[in-house]
Design a protein around this motif. Sequence first.
Motif, mmCIF file in Angstrom:
data_model
loop_
_atom_site.group_PDB
_atom_site.id
_atom_site.type_symbol
_atom_site.label_atom_id
_atom_site.label_comp_id
_atom_site.label_asym_id
_atom_site.label_seq_id
_atom_site.Cartn_x
_atom_site.Cartn_y
_atom_site.Cartn_z
ATOM 1 N N VAL A 45 0.829 -1.195 0.000
ATOM 2 C CA VAL A 45 0.000 0.000 0.000
ATOM 3 C C VAL A 45 0.870 1.253 0.000
ATOM 4 C CG1 VAL A 45 -1.738 1.280 1.318
ATOM 5 C CG2 VAL A 45 -1.843 -1.214 1.222
ATOM 6 N N LYS A 46 1.986 1.199 0.740
ATOM 7 C CA LYS A 46 2.889 2.349 0.846
ATOM 8 C C LYS A 46 4.308 1.840 1.049
ATOM 9 C CE LYS A 46 3.537 6.659 3.370
ATOM 10 N NZ LYS A 46 2.966 7.589 4.329
ATOM 11 N N ARG A 47 5.248 2.480 0.369
ATOM 12 C CA ARG A 47 6.666 2.117 0.514
ATOM 13 C C ARG A 47 7.421 3.337 1.035
ATOM 14 N NH1 ARG A 47 9.585 -2.001 -1.466
ATOM 15 N NH2 ARG A 47 7.960 -2.583 -2.950
ATOM 16 N N TYR A 48 8.205 3.135 2.091
ATOM 17 C CA TYR A 48 9.011 4.201 2.665
ATOM 18 C C TYR A 48 10.404 4.197 2.035
ATOM 19 C CZ TYR A 48 5.317 4.412 6.160
ATOM 20 O OH TYR A 48 4.104 4.533 6.779
ATOM 21 N N ALA A 49 11.103 5.323 2.150
ATOM 22 C CA ALA A 49 12.428 5.479 1.546
ATOM 23 C C ALA A 49 13.420 4.443 2.081
ATOM 24 C CB ALA A 49 12.960 6.894 1.794
ATOM 25 N N ARG A 55 1.446 -2.921 4.162
ATOM 26 C CA ARG A 55 0.866 -3.910 3.258
ATOM 27 C C ARG A 55 -0.555 -4.267 3.668
ATOM 28 N NH1 ARG A 55 5.259 -7.499 0.718
ATOM 29 N NH2 ARG A 55 7.079 -6.142 0.861
ATOM 30 N N GLN A 56 -1.261 -4.846 2.708
ATOM 31 C CA GLN A 56 -2.609 -5.331 2.992
ATOM 32 C C GLN A 56 -2.709 -6.800 2.603
ATOM 33 O OE1 GLN A 56 -5.587 -3.367 0.643
ATOM 34 N NE2 GLN A 56 -4.505 -3.680 -1.274
ATOM 35 N N TYR A 57 -3.573 -7.496 3.308
ATOM 36 C CA TYR A 57 -3.857 -8.902 3.041
ATOM 37 C C TYR A 57 -5.367 -9.028 3.070
ATOM 38 C CZ TYR A 57 -3.113 -13.970 3.389
ATOM 39 O OH TYR A 57 -3.075 -15.324 3.151
ATOM 40 N N LEU A 58 -5.956 -9.231 1.892
ATOM 41 C CA LEU A 58 -7.403 -9.289 1.796
ATOM 42 C C LEU A 58 -7.883 -10.736 1.837
ATOM 43 C CD1 LEU A 58 -8.099 -6.589 -0.941
ATOM 44 C CD2 LEU A 58 -7.857 -6.313 1.538
ATOM 45 N N PHE A 59 -8.993 -10.942 2.530
ATOM 46 C CA PHE A 59 -9.547 -12.287 2.637
ATOM 47 C C PHE A 59 -11.057 -12.205 2.798
ATOM 48 C CE2 PHE A 59 -8.682 -10.869 6.918
ATOM 49 C CZ PHE A 59 -9.714 -11.363 7.689
ATOM 50 N N THR A 60 -11.690 -13.319 2.528
ATOM 51 C CA THR A 60 -13.129 -13.444 2.698
ATOM 52 C C THR A 60 -13.387 -14.485 3.772
ATOM 53 O OG1 THR A 60 -13.541 -12.911 0.383
ATOM 54 C CG2 THR A 60 -15.286 -14.060 1.533
ATOM 55 N N LEU A 61 -14.283 -14.178 4.691
ATOM 56 C CA LEU A 61 -14.775 -15.189 5.622
ATOM 57 C C LEU A 61 -16.128 -15.633 5.091
ATOM 58 C CD1 LEU A 61 -14.467 -16.759 8.321
ATOM 59 C CD2 LEU A 61 -15.976 -15.016 9.304
ATOM 60 N N LYS A 104 6.989 -8.024 11.109
ATOM 61 C CA LYS A 104 5.655 -7.662 10.628
ATOM 62 C C LYS A 104 4.773 -7.352 11.827
ATOM 63 C CE LYS A 104 6.007 -10.788 6.700
ATOM 64 N NZ LYS A 104 5.479 -12.010 6.082
ATOM 65 N N GLU A 105 4.065 -6.226 11.748
ATOM 66 C CA GLU A 105 3.197 -5.825 12.866
ATOM 67 C C GLU A 105 1.837 -5.389 12.324
ATOM 68 O OE1 GLU A 105 2.963 -2.337 16.199
ATOM 69 O OE2 GLU A 105 4.947 -3.051 15.605
ATOM 70 N N VAL A 106 0.788 -6.042 12.801
ATOM 71 C CA VAL A 106 -0.566 -5.724 12.355
ATOM 72 C C VAL A 106 -0.944 -4.328 12.835
ATOM 73 C CG1 VAL A 106 -3.010 -6.349 12.528
ATOM 74 C CG2 VAL A 106 -1.282 -8.136 12.302
ATOM 75 N N GLN A 107 -1.503 -3.540 11.929
ATOM 76 C CA GLN A 107 -2.022 -2.217 12.274
ATOM 77 C C GLN A 107 -3.524 -2.275 12.496
ATOM 78 O OE1 GLN A 107 -0.559 0.126 8.948
ATOM 79 N NE2 GLN A 107 1.157 0.832 10.186
ATOM 80 N N SER A 108 -4.228 -3.057 11.680
ATOM 81 C CA SER A 108 -5.682 -3.174 11.838
ATOM 82 C C SER A 108 -6.194 -4.394 11.087
ATOM 83 C CB SER A 108 -6.395 -1.914 11.326
ATOM 84 O OG SER A 108 -6.239 -1.803 9.931
#
Length: 141
Positions: A45-49, A55-61, A104-108
């Motif tokens: 989603v966004k890259r820092y210098a 990042r995002q990880y999309l899924f369906t329940l 890796k750290e989950v934001q939401s």
Amino acid sequence: MTIIESLYHYLDACPLLQDGMLYVDYLGPDPVSYVIDVEPATAIVKRYANGDTVRQYLFTLGTRDYYSQDVMERIDSSGFFEEFSDWLDAQNIHGNLPQLSEGKEVQSIGALSTGYLYDEETNTARYQIQCGLTYYQKRSI
């Protein structure tokens, strides 16, 4: 631990899923069962210098549930996803998020859609909700 493995353990602990089996990429034919299906998406989603990324990880329940003309039964099936979305929101507020591997750290984590009927058969139906996990990943060397 992989992201899908982390999601599996996280969602398997959801108290709303107590009455059924949880699978990955497979939805059983009998009610009540649940599935996590990974959805295609742009990962970064966004890259820092410095090379770190968001990042995002999309899924369906999805769920296989009973299906009939009984309106109350169908309301219960659809209502599950409203409660599930609220549960995800509460987990975010309380900081109870999936644990990912080092770096890796989950934001939401949250629902991206309302729950909806996806496919119906004579006595059962698949309902599902689209969800997403956003996480910060440190640059790997």
